[in-house]
Scaffold this active site. Structure first.
Site, PDB file in Angstrom:
ATOM      1  N   ALA A 184      15.567  16.117  -1.697  1.00  0.00           N
ATOM      2  CA  ALA A 184      15.604  16.794  -2.992  1.00  0.00           C
ATOM      3  C   ALA A 184      15.187  18.257  -2.911  1.00  0.00           C
ATOM      4  O   ALA A 184      15.660  19.094  -3.681  1.00  0.00           O
ATOM      5  CB  ALA A 184      14.718  16.048  -3.982  1.00  0.00           C
ATOM      6  N   ASN A 224       5.686  14.328   0.690  1.00  0.00           N
ATOM      7  CA  ASN A 224       6.393  13.775  -0.459  1.00  0.00           C
ATOM      8  C   ASN A 224       6.961  14.910  -1.316  1.00  0.00           C
ATOM      9  O   ASN A 224       6.249  15.856  -1.659  1.00  0.00           O
ATOM     10  CB  ASN A 224       5.436  12.910  -1.291  1.00  0.00           C
ATOM     11  CG  ASN A 224       6.163  12.010  -2.267  1.00  0.00           C
ATOM     12  OD1 ASN A 224       7.123  12.402  -2.909  1.00  0.00           O
ATOM     13  ND2 ASN A 224       5.673  10.784  -2.385  1.00  0.00           N
ATOM     14  N   ASP A 225       8.261  14.810  -1.632  1.00  0.00           N
ATOM     15  CA  ASP A 225       8.903  15.852  -2.423  1.00  0.00           C
ATOM     16  C   ASP A 225       8.453  15.833  -3.881  1.00  0.00           C
ATOM     17  O   ASP A 225       8.694  16.784  -4.622  1.00  0.00           O
ATOM     18  CB  ASP A 225      10.431  15.693  -2.361  1.00  0.00           C
ATOM     19  CG  ASP A 225      10.955  15.872  -0.933  1.00  0.00           C
ATOM     20  OD1 ASP A 225      10.362  16.669  -0.182  1.00  0.00           O
ATOM     21  OD2 ASP A 225      11.938  15.199  -0.570  1.00  0.00           O
ATOM     22  N   HIS A 259      10.074   2.073   4.227  1.00  0.00           N
ATOM     23  CA  HIS A 259       9.130   3.184   4.246  1.00  0.00           C
ATOM     24  C   HIS A 259       7.849   2.809   3.508  1.00  0.00           C
ATOM     25  O   HIS A 259       7.787   1.798   2.814  1.00  0.00           O
ATOM     26  CB  HIS A 259       9.742   4.432   3.598  1.00  0.00           C
ATOM     27  CG  HIS A 259       9.906   4.326   2.108  1.00  0.00           C
ATOM     28  ND1 HIS A 259      10.882   3.564   1.507  1.00  0.00           N
ATOM     29  CD2 HIS A 259       9.195   4.893   1.079  1.00  0.00           C
ATOM     30  CE1 HIS A 259      10.791   3.657   0.190  1.00  0.00           C
ATOM     31  NE2 HIS A 259       9.761   4.451  -0.104  1.00  0.00           N
ATOM     32  N   HIS A 319      -9.221  -4.215   6.438  1.00  0.00           N
ATOM     33  CA  HIS A 319      -8.409  -5.316   5.932  1.00  0.00           C
ATOM     34  C   HIS A 319      -7.191  -4.771   5.201  1.00  0.00           C
ATOM     35  O   HIS A 319      -7.163  -3.615   4.763  1.00  0.00           O
ATOM     36  CB  HIS A 319      -9.214  -6.233   4.997  1.00  0.00           C
ATOM     37  CG  HIS A 319      -9.817  -5.539   3.818  1.00  0.00           C
ATOM     38  ND1 HIS A 319     -10.932  -4.712   3.908  1.00  0.00           N
ATOM     39  CD2 HIS A 319      -9.476  -5.539   2.508  1.00  0.00           C
ATOM     40  CE1 HIS A 319     -11.255  -4.262   2.724  1.00  0.00           C
ATOM     41  NE2 HIS A 319     -10.374  -4.740   1.851  1.00  0.00           N
ATOM     42  N   PHE A 369       3.482 -12.486 -14.576  1.00  0.00           N
ATOM     43  CA  PHE A 369       3.218 -11.380 -15.491  1.00  0.00           C
ATOM     44  C   PHE A 369       1.716 -11.266 -15.722  1.00  0.00           C
ATOM     45  O   PHE A 369       1.069 -12.227 -16.146  1.00  0.00           O
ATOM     46  CB  PHE A 369       3.942 -11.603 -16.823  1.00  0.00           C
ATOM     47  CG  PHE A 369       5.428 -11.468 -16.722  1.00  0.00           C
ATOM     48  CD1 PHE A 369       6.044 -10.231 -16.854  1.00  0.00           C
ATOM     49  CD2 PHE A 369       6.219 -12.577 -16.468  1.00  0.00           C
ATOM     50  CE1 PHE A 369       7.414 -10.101 -16.760  1.00  0.00           C
ATOM     51  CE2 PHE A 369       7.592 -12.456 -16.371  1.00  0.00           C
ATOM     52  CZ  PHE A 369       8.198 -11.212 -16.514  1.00  0.00           C
TER      53      PHE A 369
END
EC number: 2.7.7.12
Length: 333
Positions: A33, A49-50, A138, A271, A287
């Site tokens: 991007a 990170n973009d 990723h 952990h 949920f």
């Protein structure tokens, strides 16, 4: 678990992910991007990170005297780490040497970012159900100038347990689970994957080293090999459970870094948490609403019932099989 279900049913993810998508910004050689072009990487690949949630020069919000309105600048960096150049593989479909490269890169990032920042959070959101916006294998790594809430709570509880009982909490817990064998999903000489006694998510697991290890960087070469093997086995069981590429959020917790590197962190035990949302099938999830949000979490399955379900599914029959050994997105056998 027995009540009739006429609620939301998730759409199952498509299995047919191309090995290389020219429009996927995480693939080798593609443009992201921000206009940068990815190298033609052949194992792991890390980049800034973009769209970072944390920035190193976040402005100071200023001083506020009232105790109900306290804030400080949250500063840090956010990185993305691709596990593999192919989009159609996940960790359980990767070879053991390739998974070891992922673990080695995790440790390398801990050294690099941990030299400055107090907390380095490695986490993977797998599957659209867990908010993953890209199917390419990723994870993310966020380093912050503060200890997040979960890390602060974990630090306090482990510190208090050591003071009271004279042994690190999770080290003693791993020993007891290994003796009982009531909630152990997979194990080897150096690692245990258990359904924790306090589990909340339906198929939640906790990954623990048998030795007292405080950070990823402290793992020996043998322990890293054992970790690669047990991750592959555990994630294969997940995929086999509902015959899909199983969604989850996972993350590593270890002793704080940065200024804490000079302090005694004996109470900490390394952990990893795995939090998968699926409950009854590939389309019905757990949920966390209502009572769970407003009062306390409650379980739909006991840890022991969950173990029976997970243990009935096969491990990967060939731990050296490479990417693409199965058709589809999950490690189905």
């Amino acid at each position: 678990m027995k009540r009739p279900w006429s609620g939301q049913v998730e759409k199952e993810e498509e299995d047919q992910v191309p090995q290389h998508d020219p429009n996927n910004p995480l693939c080798p050689g593609n443009t992201r991007a921000n206009g940068e072009v990815n190298p033609d990487y052949n194992n792991t690949f890390v980049f800034e990170n973009d769209f970072p949630a944390l920035q190193p020069n976040a402005p100071d919000p200023g001083y506020n005297q009232h105790p109900l309105f306290q804030s400080k600048a949250a500063r840090g960096v956010c990185k993305v780490m691709c596990f593999h150049p192919w989009s159609d593989v996940t960790l359980p479909l990767m070879t053991l040497p390739d998974i070891i490269k992922v673990i080695d890169k995790w440790a390398e990032l801990m050294v690099d970012l941990g030299s400055t920042y107090p907390w380095v959070q490695i986490f993977e959101n797998k599957g659209a159900m867990m908010g993953c916006s890209n199917p390419h294998p990723h994870c993310q790594v966020w380093a912050s100038n503060f200890l997040p809430n979960e890390a602060t709570l974990s630090d306090r509880c482990q510190r208090e347990y050591l003071k009271t009982h004279g042994e690190p909490l999770l080290l003693q817990y791993a020993k007891m689970e290994a003796e009982k064998q009531e909630r152990v999903v997979v194990q080897n000489a150096d690692w245990l994957a258990v359904v924790p006694y306090w589990a909340t998510w339906p198929f939640q697991t906790l990954l623990l080293p048998r030795r007292h290890v405080q950070r990823l960087t402290n793992l020996t070469a043998q322990e890293r090999e054992g970790l690669a093997s047990i991750m592959k086995r555990l994630l294969t069981k997940y995929d086999n459970l509902f015959q899909i590429s199983f969604p989850y959020s996972m993350g590593w917790h270890g002793a704080p870094t940065g200024p804490y590197l000079k302090e005694d962190q004996f109470h900490w035990q390394l952990h990893a948490h795995y939090y998968p949302p699926l409950l009854r099938s590939a389309g019905v999830r757990k949920f966390m609403v209502g009572y769970e949000m407003l009062a306390q979490e409650q379980r739909d399955l006991t840890p022991e019932q969950l173990l029976i379900k997970l243990s009935s599914y096969l491990n990967c029959v060939n731990l050296t099989e490479g990417p693409g050994c199965n058709s589809g997105g999950g490690s189905r056998l």
